[in-house]
Design a protein around this motif. Sequence first.
Motif, PDB file in Angstrom:
ATOM      1  N   PHE A  36     -10.154  -1.579   6.856  1.00 12.69           N
ATOM      2  CA  PHE A  36      -8.778  -1.113   6.660  1.00 12.69           C
ATOM      3  C   PHE A  36      -8.799   0.395   6.896  1.00 12.69           C
ATOM      4  O   PHE A  36      -9.734   1.067   6.443  1.00 12.69           O
ATOM      5  CB  PHE A  36      -8.279  -1.415   5.236  1.00 12.69           C
ATOM      6  N   PHE A  95      -7.032  -1.971  -3.976  1.00 13.79           N
ATOM      7  CA  PHE A  95      -7.069  -3.368  -3.513  1.00 13.79           C
ATOM      8  C   PHE A  95      -5.638  -3.849  -3.359  1.00 13.79           C
ATOM      9  O   PHE A  95      -4.706  -3.266  -3.928  1.00 13.79           O
ATOM     10  CB  PHE A  95      -7.858  -4.264  -4.487  1.00 13.79           C
ATOM     11  N   GLY A  96      -5.477  -4.890  -2.541  1.00 17.60           N
ATOM     12  CA  GLY A  96      -4.142  -5.460  -2.382  1.00 17.60           C
ATOM     13  C   GLY A  96      -4.307  -6.929  -2.068  1.00 17.60           C
ATOM     14  O   GLY A  96      -5.057  -7.272  -1.152  1.00 17.60           O
ATOM     15  N   PHE A  97      -3.684  -7.797  -2.863  1.00 16.27           N
ATOM     16  CA  PHE A  97      -3.832  -9.205  -2.524  1.00 16.27           C
ATOM     17  C   PHE A  97      -2.544  -9.997  -2.646  1.00 16.27           C
ATOM     18  O   PHE A  97      -1.547  -9.536  -3.197  1.00 16.27           O
ATOM     19  CB  PHE A  97      -4.995  -9.869  -3.262  1.00 16.27           C
ATOM     20  N   GLY A  98      -2.585 -11.198  -2.079  1.00 20.61           N
ATOM     21  CA  GLY A  98      -1.397 -12.028  -1.958  1.00 20.61           C
ATOM     22  C   GLY A  98      -1.141 -12.849  -3.218  1.00 20.61           C
ATOM     23  O   GLY A  98      -1.974 -13.646  -3.626  1.00 20.61           O
ATOM     24  N   ARG A 125       6.805  -9.622   6.918  1.00 24.27           N
ATOM     25  CA  ARG A 125       6.101  -9.519   8.207  1.00 24.27           C
ATOM     26  C   ARG A 125       6.731 -10.465   9.217  1.00 24.27           C
ATOM     27  O   ARG A 125       7.245 -11.519   8.838  1.00 24.27           O
ATOM     28  CB  ARG A 125       4.616  -9.888   8.040  1.00 24.27           C
ATOM     29  N   PHE A 165      -7.217   2.736   5.568  1.00 19.84           N
ATOM     30  CA  PHE A 165      -7.014   3.590   4.385  1.00 19.84           C
ATOM     31  C   PHE A 165      -8.116   3.456   3.343  1.00 19.84           C
ATOM     32  O   PHE A 165      -8.051   4.085   2.284  1.00 19.84           O
ATOM     33  CB  PHE A 165      -5.638   3.305   3.754  1.00 19.84           C
ATOM     34  N   THR A 166      -9.129   2.623   3.619  1.00 21.05           N
ATOM     35  CA  THR A 166     -10.274   2.547   2.707  1.00 21.05           C
ATOM     36  C   THR A 166     -11.571   2.632   3.508  1.00 21.05           C
ATOM     37  O   THR A 166     -11.649   2.157   4.639  1.00 21.05           O
ATOM     38  CB  THR A 166     -10.246   1.228   1.888  1.00 21.05           C
ATOM     39  N   GLU A 203       6.249 -13.101  11.116  1.00 21.96           N
ATOM     40  CA  GLU A 203       5.170 -14.079  11.012  1.00 21.96           C
ATOM     41  C   GLU A 203       5.774 -15.475  11.071  1.00 21.96           C
ATOM     42  O   GLU A 203       6.845 -15.714  10.532  1.00 21.96           O
ATOM     43  CB  GLU A 203       4.493 -13.883   9.657  1.00 21.96           C
ATOM     44  N   PHE A 221       6.608 -12.520   1.506  1.00 24.24           N
ATOM     45  CA  PHE A 221       5.684 -12.944   0.450  1.00 24.24           C
ATOM     46  C   PHE A 221       5.462 -11.797  -0.533  1.00 24.24           C
ATOM     47  O   PHE A 221       6.220 -10.818  -0.515  1.00 24.24           O
ATOM     48  CB  PHE A 221       4.375 -13.477   1.054  1.00 24.24           C
ATOM     49  N   ILE A 281       1.741 -23.408   1.044  1.00 23.67           N
ATOM     50  CA  ILE A 281       2.392 -22.245   0.402  1.00 23.67           C
ATOM     51  C   ILE A 281       3.918 -22.284   0.579  1.00 23.67           C
ATOM     52  O   ILE A 281       4.658 -21.755  -0.251  1.00 23.67           O
ATOM     53  CB  ILE A 281       1.787 -20.934   0.983  1.00 23.67           C
ATOM     54  N   SER A 340       0.797  -1.240   0.000  1.00 30.37           N
ATOM     55  CA  SER A 340       0.000   0.000   0.000  1.00 30.37           C
ATOM     56  C   SER A 340       0.827   1.287   0.000  1.00 30.37           C
ATOM     57  O   SER A 340       0.373   2.298  -0.553  1.00 30.37           O
ATOM     58  CB  SER A 340      -0.985  -0.012   1.170  1.00 30.37           C
ATOM     59  N   GLN A 344       0.974   3.137  -3.235  1.00 29.95           N
ATOM     60  CA  GLN A 344      -0.163   4.014  -3.585  1.00 29.95           C
ATOM     61  C   GLN A 344       0.207   5.468  -3.320  1.00 29.95           C
ATOM     62  O   GLN A 344      -0.016   6.355  -4.139  1.00 29.95           O
ATOM     63  CB  GLN A 344      -1.366   3.715  -2.670  1.00 29.95           C
ATOM     64  N   CYS A 356      -9.760  -4.676   0.003  1.00 30.45           N
ATOM     65  CA  CYS A 356     -10.030  -3.633  -0.970  1.00 30.45           C
ATOM     66  C   CYS A 356     -11.000  -2.613  -0.371  1.00 30.45           C
ATOM     67  O   CYS A 356     -11.520  -2.807   0.740  1.00 30.45           O
ATOM     68  CB  CYS A 356     -10.615  -4.222  -2.253  1.00 30.45           C
TER      69      CYS A 356
HETATM   70  C1  FA5 Z   1      -3.164  -5.658   3.408  1.00 35.14           C
HETATM   71  O1  FA5 Z   1      -1.965  -5.910   3.416  1.00 35.14           O
HETATM   72  C2  FA5 Z   1      -3.731  -4.431   2.778  1.00 35.14           C
HETATM   73  N1  FA5 Z   1      -2.656  -3.542   2.439  1.00 35.14           N
HETATM   74  C3  FA5 Z   1      -4.557  -4.793   1.571  1.00 35.14           C
HETATM   75  C4  FA5 Z   1      -5.362  -3.655   1.042  1.00 35.14           C
HETATM   76  C5  FA5 Z   1      -4.883  -2.888   0.009  1.00 35.14           C
HETATM   77  C6  FA5 Z   1      -6.614  -3.357   1.568  1.00 35.14           C
HETATM   78  C7  FA5 Z   1      -5.612  -1.823  -0.497  1.00 35.14           C
HETATM   79  C8  FA5 Z   1      -7.382  -2.309   1.060  1.00 35.14           C
HETATM   80  C9  FA5 Z   1      -6.885  -1.552   0.046  1.00 35.14           C
HETATM   81  P1  FA5 Z   1      -3.789  -7.958   4.467  1.00 35.14           P
HETATM   82  O2  FA5 Z   1      -2.896  -7.879   5.634  1.00 35.14           O
HETATM   83  O3  FA5 Z   1      -5.100  -8.616   4.669  1.00 35.14           O
HETATM   84  O4  FA5 Z   1      -4.077  -6.553   3.810  1.00 35.14           O
HETATM   85  O5  FA5 Z   1      -3.027  -8.749   3.303  1.00 35.14           O
HETATM   86  C10 FA5 Z   1      -3.557  -8.843   2.012  1.00 35.14           C
HETATM   87  C11 FA5 Z   1      -3.353 -10.235   1.452  1.00 35.14           C
HETATM   88  O6  FA5 Z   1      -2.002 -10.618   1.487  1.00 35.14           O
HETATM   89  C12 FA5 Z   1      -4.047 -11.334   2.237  1.00 35.14           C
HETATM   90  O7  FA5 Z   1      -5.392 -11.410   1.908  1.00 35.14           O
HETATM   91  C13 FA5 Z   1      -3.296 -12.549   1.780  1.00 35.14           C
HETATM   92  O8  FA5 Z   1      -3.713 -12.987   0.510  1.00 35.14           O
HETATM   93  C14 FA5 Z   1      -1.910 -12.025   1.662  1.00 35.14           C
HETATM   94  N2  FA5 Z   1      -1.162 -12.299   2.880  1.00 35.14           N
HETATM   95  C15 FA5 Z   1      -1.242 -11.664   4.068  1.00 35.14           C
HETATM   96  N3  FA5 Z   1      -0.397 -12.191   4.954  1.00 35.14           N
HETATM   97  C16 FA5 Z   1       0.247 -13.192   4.321  1.00 35.14           C
HETATM   98  C17 FA5 Z   1       1.269 -14.113   4.696  1.00 35.14           C
HETATM   99  N4  FA5 Z   1       1.826 -14.079   5.903  1.00 35.14           N
HETATM  100  N5  FA5 Z   1       1.688 -15.010   3.782  1.00 35.14           N
HETATM  101  C18 FA5 Z   1       1.160 -15.023   2.547  1.00 35.14           C
HETATM  102  N6  FA5 Z   1       0.212 -14.185   2.122  1.00 35.14           N
HETATM  103  C19 FA5 Z   1      -0.247 -13.269   2.984  1.00 35.14           C
END
Ligand code: FA5
Length: 336
Positions: A258, A305-308, A204, A260-261, A206, A216, A322, A180, A183, A282
Amino acid sequence: MTPSPTEDLQRLQQLGLERIAAAPDLAALQQVDTELLGKRSEITALKAGLGQLEPEQRKAGGQAINAARTTLQQAVDARRAELEGAGRRQQLEAERLDLTERRPSARLGHLHPVTRAIQHLEDVFTGMGFTVSEGPEVETDWYAFEALNIPTWHPARSMWDTIYVDLGEPGSTLLRPHTSPVQIRLMEHTPPPIYSVMPGRVFRQETSDATHLAVFHQIEGLVVDRGITFGDLAGTIDAFTKAYFGDRFSSRLRPSYFPFTEPSAEFDIRRPDGTWLELGGCGMVHPNVLQNVGIDPEEFSGFAFGFGVDRLAVSRHGVADIRELFTNDLRFLEQF
Ligand code: FA5
């Protein structure tokens, strides 16, 4: 009764021609040549015997012997040329270098499944009109949290188990725990309209398990323009899911939080086996975030949005754990 010189000649010529044709190589041919036409050959002996014949027989005999010699000599020459040609071809073949040849033992590698997933995602999003942007992995507190509407005191900071770097003021420098911050960097320098995706590595504190890694990858998406609504966000996520995974996958949005959204949602995908996977977060870009980068929230709105990516790669390939992605076991990686 001894055979006549003519019968001898015919027999000699016939046998000679057979031996010449059968000579397997140049050395064998040389041997046959000497035996058939050399000083101690039968044909030379026949010629020497001509002196005992009557003059008229001598002439005819001489002509017949010469004709036989010529026939044999020509056959030797032809066979020699043939064997020399074959030798040259063999040598050329042995020395041939085919630069286009792929030897079965030389195995070609390929890109890591996560790199391929990132490239595929970039393709899908650029096909939808997005640009691709990047930001640094070592970030400041401002970009990673403050500008994203997460002040130091904010309880949401605990959502990200951040790894801090021992640099500058304590807590001021960190390994980005999400993509993020890119952005913010993008909005600082680019006036709207913005349609961009930002892939990258995140970190992280973790403990790894089947769905979590400490290092990741995420891909961030940001749209800022006039009149952008939550419907645009939902439509984009849906179009992406179909384009990336195909029709056997579907998606859903669940209300979430979140800083920021606002409103925020969790984005899940439904796999063909019926199980759901949390892929990312998101929402509509919070007005405070737009204000932090000098964009007027009255004029512009946006979604993010932000995804893994790692989770996405394993679910696409049907991998259960994974961690398999990064144990670097070639037997595993070669399957993709
Ligand atoms: C975020 O990191 C937010 N920045 C996402 C976001 C962006 C929200 C923009 C709104 C707007 P979160 O911590 O849930 O969110 O992580 C997003 C995704 O990263 C998770 O849904 C997952 O798919 C992936 N993820 C999170 N932690 C791990 C992890 N330890 N290992 C692998 N994938 C992960």
